[in-house]
Design a protein around this motif. Sequence first.
Motif, PDB file in Angstrom:
ATOM      1  N   ARG A  85      56.685  24.358  72.042  1.00 34.82           N
ATOM      2  CA  ARG A  85      57.691  23.466  71.449  1.00 34.82           C
ATOM      3  C   ARG A  85      58.382  24.182  70.293  1.00 34.82           C
ATOM      4  O   ARG A  85      57.817  25.118  69.714  1.00 34.82           O
ATOM      5  CB  ARG A  85      57.066  22.158  70.988  1.00 34.82           C
ATOM      6  CG  ARG A  85      55.867  22.286  70.097  1.00 34.82           C
ATOM      7  CD  ARG A  85      55.412  20.905  69.631  1.00 34.82           C
ATOM      8  NE  ARG A  85      54.122  20.505  70.134  1.00 34.82           N
ATOM      9  CZ  ARG A  85      53.512  19.377  69.790  1.00 34.82           C
ATOM     10  NH1 ARG A  85      54.104  18.535  68.967  1.00 34.82           N
ATOM     11  NH2 ARG A  85      52.322  19.084  70.289  1.00 34.82           N
ATOM     12  N   PRO A  86      59.597  23.760  69.947  1.00 38.50           N
ATOM     13  CA  PRO A  86      60.351  24.452  68.892  1.00 38.50           C
ATOM     14  C   PRO A  86      59.691  24.328  67.523  1.00 38.50           C
ATOM     15  O   PRO A  86      58.992  23.354  67.232  1.00 38.50           O
ATOM     16  CB  PRO A  86      61.711  23.736  68.907  1.00 38.50           C
ATOM     17  CG  PRO A  86      61.793  23.061  70.228  1.00 38.50           C
ATOM     18  CD  PRO A  86      60.394  22.710  70.598  1.00 38.50           C
ATOM     19  N   LEU A 122      60.081  23.557  63.708  1.00 35.19           N
ATOM     20  CA  LEU A 122      60.990  22.865  62.792  1.00 35.19           C
ATOM     21  C   LEU A 122      61.139  23.637  61.492  1.00 35.19           C
ATOM     22  O   LEU A 122      62.234  23.761  60.954  1.00 35.19           O
ATOM     23  CB  LEU A 122      60.471  21.453  62.499  1.00 35.19           C
ATOM     24  CG  LEU A 122      60.449  20.476  63.683  1.00 35.19           C
ATOM     25  CD1 LEU A 122      59.939  19.109  63.221  1.00 35.19           C
ATOM     26  CD2 LEU A 122      61.839  20.345  64.293  1.00 35.19           C
ATOM     27  N   ARG A 175      55.548  23.857  61.167  1.00 35.32           N
ATOM     28  CA  ARG A 175      55.553  22.529  61.793  1.00 35.32           C
ATOM     29  C   ARG A 175      56.438  22.584  63.029  1.00 35.32           C
ATOM     30  O   ARG A 175      57.496  23.222  63.023  1.00 35.32           O
ATOM     31  CB  ARG A 175      56.065  21.462  60.840  1.00 35.32           C
ATOM     32  CG  ARG A 175      56.023  20.051  61.446  1.00 35.32           C
ATOM     33  CD  ARG A 175      56.452  18.979  60.469  1.00 35.32           C
ATOM     34  NE  ARG A 175      56.415  17.663  61.088  1.00 35.32           N
ATOM     35  CZ  ARG A 175      56.748  16.538  60.467  1.00 35.32           C
ATOM     36  NH1 ARG A 175      57.120  16.573  59.190  1.00 35.32           N
ATOM     37  NH2 ARG A 175      56.693  15.378  61.098  1.00 35.32           N
ATOM     38  N   PHE A 176      55.994  21.871  64.071  1.00 37.94           N
ATOM     39  CA  PHE A 176      56.692  21.918  65.350  1.00 37.94           C
ATOM     40  C   PHE A 176      57.362  20.580  65.659  1.00 37.94           C
ATOM     41  O   PHE A 176      57.017  19.544  65.082  1.00 37.94           O
ATOM     42  CB  PHE A 176      55.708  22.271  66.470  1.00 37.94           C
ATOM     43  CG  PHE A 176      55.025  23.594  66.269  1.00 37.94           C
ATOM     44  CD1 PHE A 176      55.576  24.759  66.775  1.00 37.94           C
ATOM     45  CD2 PHE A 176      53.846  23.686  65.538  1.00 37.94           C
ATOM     46  CE1 PHE A 176      54.960  25.989  66.573  1.00 37.94           C
ATOM     47  CE2 PHE A 176      53.226  24.904  65.332  1.00 37.94           C
ATOM     48  CZ  PHE A 176      53.783  26.058  65.852  1.00 37.94           C
ATOM     49  N   ALA A 177      58.302  20.625  66.570  1.00 43.40           N
ATOM     50  CA  ALA A 177      58.978  19.413  67.015  1.00 43.40           C
ATOM     51  C   ALA A 177      57.956  18.474  67.650  1.00 43.40           C
ATOM     52  O   ALA A 177      57.091  18.919  68.404  1.00 43.40           O
ATOM     53  CB  ALA A 177      60.085  19.759  68.013  1.00 43.40           C
ATOM     54  N   PRO A 178      58.035  17.173  67.346  1.00 45.61           N
ATOM     55  CA  PRO A 178      57.047  16.239  67.909  1.00 45.61           C
ATOM     56  C   PRO A 178      57.247  16.031  69.405  1.00 45.61           C
ATOM     57  O   PRO A 178      58.333  16.231  69.942  1.00 45.61           O
ATOM     58  CB  PRO A 178      57.323  14.949  67.134  1.00 45.61           C
ATOM     59  CG  PRO A 178      58.745  15.066  66.686  1.00 45.61           C
ATOM     60  CD  PRO A 178      58.982  16.522  66.436  1.00 45.61           C
ATOM     61  N   ARG A 179      56.168  15.628  70.044  1.00 43.69           N
ATOM     62  CA  ARG A 179      56.219  15.186  71.436  1.00 43.69           C
ATOM     63  C   ARG A 179      55.828  13.717  71.438  1.00 43.69           C
ATOM     64  O   ARG A 179      54.653  13.374  71.397  1.00 43.69           O
ATOM     65  CB  ARG A 179      55.251  15.978  72.301  1.00 43.69           C
ATOM     66  CG  ARG A 179      55.659  17.397  72.567  1.00 43.69           C
ATOM     67  CD  ARG A 179      54.571  18.090  73.378  1.00 43.69           C
ATOM     68  NE  ARG A 179      54.951  19.455  73.737  1.00 43.69           N
ATOM     69  CZ  ARG A 179      54.085  20.352  74.195  1.00 43.69           C
ATOM     70  NH1 ARG A 179      52.806  20.024  74.344  1.00 43.69           N
ATOM     71  NH2 ARG A 179      54.492  21.569  74.508  1.00 43.69           N
ATOM     72  N   GLU A 225      52.167  15.037  66.780  1.00 45.49           N
ATOM     73  CA  GLU A 225      52.670  15.991  65.799  1.00 45.49           C
ATOM     74  C   GLU A 225      51.746  17.201  65.741  1.00 45.49           C
ATOM     75  O   GLU A 225      50.566  17.126  66.100  1.00 45.49           O
ATOM     76  CB  GLU A 225      52.760  15.353  64.410  1.00 45.49           C
ATOM     77  CG  GLU A 225      53.761  14.217  64.286  1.00 45.49           C
ATOM     78  CD  GLU A 225      55.169  14.724  64.018  1.00 45.49           C
ATOM     79  OE1 GLU A 225      55.362  15.956  63.990  1.00 45.49           O
ATOM     80  OE2 GLU A 225      56.065  13.884  63.828  1.00 45.49           O
TER      81      GLU A 225
END
Length: 288
Positions: free
Chosen positions: A172-173, A175, A193-197, A201
């Motif tokens: 995932r991307p 942030l 920190r990554f983009a949520p799914r 988180e």
Amino acid sequence: MGETATPGQGSFSWRVAFGLAVLGLTLAVMALAQSSHDEDDPTANQVFSGGAFGYADPAGRQVLVPVETGLARGMKGFRQAVAAPGRIVPLTFAGVRRGGDADRDGITEFHETPGALFAAGGQIGAGGDVFVATDGFLAARRVLGVTPLAGEGDGRECPAALRDTLAARAGRPVLWCRNVAAVEGGGVLHLARFAPRGRDELVTLAYADRQGLVYLDYPATTDPGGTWREDDGGEFPVAGYTPLFAFRTADGLELAVRVAGSEGAAMDLYRQEGDAFVPFVAASWPRP
């Protein structure tokens, strides 16, 4: 009500004999536990591992490890404390303070909290968190200093190549990604920190050195009451996230981290297993 480190005077009564028997059993159990600590319960490894988190009094001259009386009595062999950013301070066991729950109520209640007491042979910051250890525990480790990285904006941004590696690993991307601290010997700690799914988180701590990358994941689920910590507003508590110091062992790196929030502070010592950090010793204080 406290117990001093000096043996009491008087006849060798059955009460004394019973007390010594209990102490001997406690020490035997601790010795066995230190050689076979609980892999799945880092909180149980407080003391049993040969190390334990504690904190200093407001004057920085005493250290308290808030544990149960039975464990506190067995801590006479804990003779050194490691404090941020990697300083070793000699300790002298000063006795046991009895009481109820062995929880920290803040440094203003230091003299009312039960646990094992130590006199510090050097200055420790007021209320400063420390890791108290036996000589044997530290003999198997080299203490490494951890220095927070100053700077704002681009000065704290992770290298682009690292962001790509982290994004590929998480699927995932990214942030945001920040350089958090430098570890003695050339390593750097990065927090991303990554983009949520959906409601899932993820924040990851990555340690990078010449040997490669080691990861520590902080997964969480979005919740109105707090995602990673209580009342965090859905934001990872970066301001309260503090790598304290590290150990180098034959198996890799061990890292001590403090995470503070409105409900208190969590203290963790993680150790390296392959390319991951796993919990080793843990404690928490009700207030930051």
